[in-house]
Design an enzyme around this catalytic site. Structure first.
Site, PDB file in Angstrom:
ATOM      1  NE  ARG A   1      -7.615  -8.613   0.192  1.00 13.36           N
ATOM      2  CZ  ARG A   1      -7.184  -7.801  -0.590  1.00 13.36           C
ATOM      3  NH1 ARG A   1      -6.218  -6.816  -0.201  1.00 13.36           N
ATOM      4  NH2 ARG A   1      -7.690  -7.788  -1.810  1.00 13.36           N
TER       5      ARG A   1
ATOM      6  CE  LYS B   1      -4.387  -1.963   1.684  1.00 11.39           C
ATOM      7  NZ  LYS B   1      -5.415  -1.936   2.417  1.00 11.39           N
TER       8      LYS B   1
END
Length: 279
Positions: free
Chosen positions: A257, A221
């Site tokens: 994840r 991210k």
């Protein structure tokens, strides 16, 4: 139906959820696995790399992403779930969707967890979850993908996010849903600044202490680039992704994840071995 693993491994390390994006516009791997065959092959490769489960999604939720129609999303995900299960019938698969109709069709195709970044806020979503009876992950997101990074604000990000997740869990429980099937996700990067993300990550133990399994998703991210400005390309964020996955494991998160399964699994196994040797 296959039980989805929502508790850590016996050695304390979290389950590793491999990401299968069947989308043209996801922030990290959009378009790379957009066909059924490519997504199936990618999912199988993630399993071979050590993933405990897979998360299949057909609608990008990156900042600024536009929604897709129900029919288009269904056409993307259902064939992929069926194709993976045809090859590996015992694979736990999560459906990453905000739409109750897509969740229902995916579960009928063989998915065994509903991962909803919208925390079941759609009309009929809690009732649909009760009907399906599979575990549900409730994620915090301020706003919606198109607007969530415009100007995120919180009075106290940790308490605000925890309160929200508690409220959404309460709505689900009011339908009669089994508390043991609820998973929480603080939503790293979904309507948060760098400081908000760091505060949430520093407080993961607080979310774990709420008594429900916590899913942590921060792989590749953009906050990593905000810390390391050389990591402009999402593919150049492996080090940061592993660092926060290890932190999540130490905090007691049940699931991480990730995109980079093999590297993450190895790091988690080594950390668990070291921690258990000193126990």
């Amino acid at each position: 139906m296959l039980a989805f693993p929502i508790r850590p491994h016996s050695d304390g390390r979290p389950q590793v959820m491999g990401i299968v994006n069947v989308t043209p516009d996801s922030f990290s791997d959009g378009g790379r696995h957009a066909s059924t065959q490519a997504a199936r092959d990618h999912g199988l490769a993630l399993l071979d790399a050590g993933a405990d489960c897979l998360d299949v999604g057909g609608e990008s939720t990156r900042p600024g992403a536009d929604p897709v129609s129900e029919s288009e999303e269904l056409d993307r995900v259902a064939p992929v779930i069926e194709a993976i299960l045809a090859e590996r019938p015992h694979t736990p698969i999560s459906i990453d969707t905000m739409k109750p109709s897509v969740a229902r069709a995916a579960v009928h195709a063989g998915a065994s967890l509903w991962n909803d970044v919208n925390a079941l806020r759609a009309d009929t979503a809690p009732e649909t979850a009760m009907e399906l009876g599979v575990p549900v992950c409730l994620m915090h997101m301020q706003g919606e993908p198109r607007t969530m990074q415009a100007a995120p604000h919180y009075d106290d990000v940790v308490n605000d996010v925890a309160r929200y997740l508690g409220q959404r869990a309460g709505v689900l429980l009011a339908t009669g849903f089994d508390r043991n099937l609820i998973v929480l996700d603080p939503g790293i990067g979904f309507g948060k600044t760098l400081e908000h993300n760091l505060q949430l990550m520093a407080s993961l133990e607080h979310f774990v202490s709420l008594g429900l399994p916590v899913l942590f998703g921060a792989s590749r991210k953009r906050f990593i680039q905000a810390i390391d400005d050389r990591a402009e390309d999402a593919m150049d964020r492996l080090g940061g992704s592993i660092a926060v996955a290890l932190h999540a494991a130490r905090a007691g998160c049940a699931i991480v994840r990730v995109h980079d399964v093999r590297e993450t699994v190895q790091a988690l196994k080594v950390q668990a071995a070291v921690l258990n040797a000193g126990a």
